[in-house]
Design a protein around this motif. Sequence first.
Motif, PDB file in Angstrom:
ATOM      1  N   GLY A 107       0.731  -1.284   0.013  1.00 18.53           N
ATOM      2  CA  GLY A 107       0.047  -0.104  -0.100  1.00 18.53           C
ATOM      3  C   GLY A 107       0.998   1.208   0.062  1.00 18.53           C
ATOM      4  N   THR A 108       2.165   1.060  -0.058  1.00 13.41           N
ATOM      5  CA  THR A 108       2.891   2.250   0.063  1.00 13.41           C
ATOM      6  C   THR A 108       2.875   2.834  -1.291  1.00 13.41           C
ATOM      7  OG1 THR A 108       4.433   1.156   1.745  1.00 13.41           O
ATOM      8  CG2 THR A 108       5.385   3.097   0.357  1.00 13.41           C
ATOM      9  N   VAL A 109       2.676   4.334  -1.265  1.00 18.51           N
ATOM     10  CA  VAL A 109       2.573   5.295  -2.538  1.00 18.51           C
ATOM     11  C   VAL A 109       4.067   5.623  -2.803  1.00 18.51           C
ATOM     12  CG1 VAL A 109       1.611   7.035  -3.709  1.00 18.51           C
ATOM     13  CG2 VAL A 109       0.355   5.643  -2.091  1.00 18.51           C
ATOM     14  N   LEU A 110       4.487   5.192  -4.015  1.00 18.18           N
ATOM     15  CA  LEU A 110       5.938   5.548  -4.420  1.00 18.18           C
ATOM     16  C   LEU A 110       5.864   6.848  -5.020  1.00 18.18           C
ATOM     17  CD1 LEU A 110       6.677   2.157  -5.848  1.00 18.18           C
ATOM     18  CD2 LEU A 110       7.389   2.756  -3.617  1.00 18.18           C
ATOM     19  N   LYS A 111       4.924   7.161  -6.016  1.00 14.22           N
ATOM     20  CA  LYS A 111       4.877   8.416  -6.956  1.00 14.22           C
ATOM     21  C   LYS A 111       3.587   8.612  -7.003  1.00 14.22           C
ATOM     22  CE  LYS A 111       7.189  10.467 -10.473  1.00 14.22           C
ATOM     23  NZ  LYS A 111       8.413  10.657 -11.213  1.00 14.22           N
ATOM     24  N   ILE A 127       1.391   5.315  -8.301  1.00 21.37           N
ATOM     25  CA  ILE A 127       2.415   4.141  -8.335  1.00 21.37           C
ATOM     26  C   ILE A 127       2.623   3.740  -6.920  1.00 21.37           C
ATOM     27  CG2 ILE A 127       4.447   3.319  -9.408  1.00 21.37           C
ATOM     28  CD1 ILE A 127       4.678   5.569 -11.277  1.00 21.37           C
ATOM     29  N   THR A 128       2.055   2.395  -6.728  1.00 21.41           N
ATOM     30  CA  THR A 128       2.028   1.777  -5.436  1.00 21.41           C
ATOM     31  C   THR A 128       2.705   0.518  -5.238  1.00 21.41           C
ATOM     32  OG1 THR A 128      -0.173   2.999  -5.048  1.00 21.41           O
ATOM     33  CG2 THR A 128       0.292   1.497  -3.636  1.00 21.41           C
ATOM     34  N   TRP A 129       3.091   0.354  -4.349  1.00 18.17           N
ATOM     35  CA  TRP A 129       3.615  -1.112  -3.872  1.00 18.17           C
ATOM     36  C   TRP A 129       2.554  -2.030  -3.309  1.00 18.17           C
ATOM     37  CZ3 TRP A 129       7.406  -4.233  -5.184  1.00 18.17           C
ATOM     38  CH2 TRP A 129       7.750  -5.549  -4.348  1.00 18.17           C
ATOM     39  N   LYS A 130       1.918  -2.856  -3.970  1.00 22.58           N
ATOM     40  CA  LYS A 130       0.979  -3.568  -3.576  1.00 22.58           C
ATOM     41  C   LYS A 130       0.904  -5.196  -3.854  1.00 22.58           C
ATOM     42  CE  LYS A 130      -2.958  -0.571  -4.917  1.00 22.58           C
ATOM     43  NZ  LYS A 130      -4.014  -0.429  -5.842  1.00 22.58           N
ATOM     44  N   ARG A 131       0.966  -5.728  -2.998  1.00 18.78           N
ATOM     45  CA  ARG A 131       0.725  -7.496  -3.036  1.00 18.78           C
ATOM     46  C   ARG A 131       2.260  -8.041  -3.600  1.00 18.78           C
ATOM     47  NH1 ARG A 131      -3.838  -5.438  -5.281  1.00 18.78           N
ATOM     48  NH2 ARG A 131      -3.206  -6.080  -7.314  1.00 18.78           N
ATOM     49  N   GLY A 132       3.356  -7.151  -3.237  1.00 20.37           N
ATOM     50  CA  GLY A 132       4.663  -7.608  -3.698  1.00 20.37           C
ATOM     51  C   GLY A 132       4.849  -7.140  -5.003  1.00 20.37           C
ATOM     52  N   LYS A 133       4.003  -6.274  -5.703  1.00 15.26           N
ATOM     53  CA  LYS A 133       4.082  -5.724  -7.130  1.00 15.26           C
ATOM     54  C   LYS A 133       4.337  -4.075  -7.167  1.00 15.26           C
ATOM     55  CE  LYS A 133       2.423  -9.045 -10.179  1.00 15.26           C
ATOM     56  NZ  LYS A 133       1.584  -9.240 -11.215  1.00 15.26           N
ATOM     57  N   ILE A 134       4.750  -3.639  -8.062  1.00 17.72           N
ATOM     58  CA  ILE A 134       4.714  -2.323  -8.292  1.00 17.72           C
ATOM     59  C   ILE A 134       3.313  -2.336  -9.371  1.00 17.72           C
ATOM     60  CG2 ILE A 134       5.346  -0.213  -9.447  1.00 17.72           C
ATOM     61  CD1 ILE A 134       8.174  -1.324  -8.533  1.00 17.72           C
ATOM     62  N   ILE A 135       2.374  -1.248  -8.974  1.00 16.18           N
ATOM     63  CA  ILE A 135       1.186  -1.049  -9.775  1.00 16.18           C
ATOM     64  C   ILE A 135       0.812   0.417  -9.932  1.00 16.18           C
ATOM     65  CG2 ILE A 135      -1.300  -1.440  -9.514  1.00 16.18           C
ATOM     66  CD1 ILE A 135      -0.026  -4.090  -9.335  1.00 16.18           C
ATOM     67  N   GLN A 136       0.466   0.628 -11.144  1.00 16.06           N
ATOM     68  CA  GLN A 136       0.082   2.116 -11.434  1.00 16.06           C
ATOM     69  C   GLN A 136      -1.532   2.235 -11.756  1.00 16.06           C
ATOM     70  OE1 GLN A 136       2.284   4.234 -13.928  1.00 16.06           O
ATOM     71  NE2 GLN A 136       1.256   6.311 -13.857  1.00 16.06           N
ATOM     72  N   VAL A 150     -10.967   6.329 -20.006  1.00 15.90           N
ATOM     73  CA  VAL A 150     -10.603   4.756 -19.753  1.00 15.90           C
ATOM     74  C   VAL A 150      -9.784   4.683 -18.605  1.00 15.90           C
ATOM     75  CG1 VAL A 150      -9.437   2.910 -20.926  1.00 15.90           C
ATOM     76  CG2 VAL A 150     -10.688   4.196 -22.267  1.00 15.90           C
ATOM     77  N   GLU A 151     -10.262   3.706 -17.685  1.00 12.60           N
ATOM     78  CA  GLU A 151      -9.448   3.219 -16.441  1.00 12.60           C
ATOM     79  C   GLU A 151      -8.667   2.254 -16.825  1.00 12.60           C
ATOM     80  OE1 GLU A 151     -11.997   2.879 -13.060  1.00 12.60           O
ATOM     81  OE2 GLU A 151     -13.041   5.091 -13.624  1.00 12.60           O
ATOM     82  N   LEU A 152      -7.359   2.403 -16.030  1.00 10.06           N
ATOM     83  CA  LEU A 152      -6.338   1.166 -16.548  1.00 10.06           C
ATOM     84  C   LEU A 152      -5.634   0.833 -15.355  1.00 10.06           C
ATOM     85  CD1 LEU A 152      -4.386   2.856 -19.498  1.00 10.06           C
ATOM     86  CD2 LEU A 152      -6.220   1.222 -19.650  1.00 10.06           C
ATOM     87  N   GLU A 153      -4.695  -0.212 -15.289  1.00  6.44           N
ATOM     88  CA  GLU A 153      -3.898  -0.581 -14.155  1.00  6.44           C
ATOM     89  C   GLU A 153      -2.486  -1.080 -14.903  1.00  6.44           C
ATOM     90  OE1 GLU A 153      -4.877  -3.102 -10.486  1.00  6.44           O
ATOM     91  OE2 GLU A 153      -3.550  -4.390 -11.862  1.00  6.44           O
ATOM     92  N   LEU A 154      -1.408  -0.503 -14.580  1.00  6.34           N
ATOM     93  CA  LEU A 154      -0.189  -1.137 -15.041  1.00  6.34           C
ATOM     94  C   LEU A 154       0.574  -1.993 -14.019  1.00  6.34           C
ATOM     95  CD1 LEU A 154       1.331   1.902 -16.733  1.00  6.34           C
ATOM     96  CD2 LEU A 154      -0.121   0.223 -17.813  1.00  6.34           C
TER      97      LEU A 154
END
Length: 165
Positions: A107-111, A127-136, A150-154
């Motif tokens: 849940g840590t927000v990186l940027k 851009i967040t550290w979630k579940r052992g992954k970086i997610i945007q 359009v809503e996306l997740e990277l």
Amino acid sequence: MDKLQGALRIKIKKGVGLAVRDVKTSDPYIVVKMARWRLKTHVIENNVNPEWNEYLDLTIQDPDLPVQLTVYDQDKFSKDDNMGDSEIDIKPFLEALKANKKKLPSGTVLKKLQPSRSNLLADESRITWKRGKIIQDMCLRLKNVECGEVELELSWVENPGATSS
């Protein structure tokens, strides 16, 4: 940037308030392009607020190129109608991948990226550290059209296509 091992995973979540291209609705799908790669979602019939929740994996060869996204309305008897386009600047996401985040709490927000004239963000993107992954997560405005987002997740996939034994 160092040679990337893996692929950018784009989760196409949903469209919001897309343009009407048929009588009262549209049959939208999305095409994602980068360099020589071209990927496509499935068509959602009769819906200007479609939910795809579909994953597309894109091999990154040049991190300086934006990922292009175009929404189309499928037509059976004529050329598909353009319903707007957008692009994703993946450089902030790829920069976040370079740092070792393994000891951060989930849940840590990186940027945080703010909407501006130089991007097509509709809202703040995190851009967040979630579940052992970086997610945007991001919501992109569509351009060259009267309305739509359009809503996306990277996320990043190490060695896509590898099979486990």
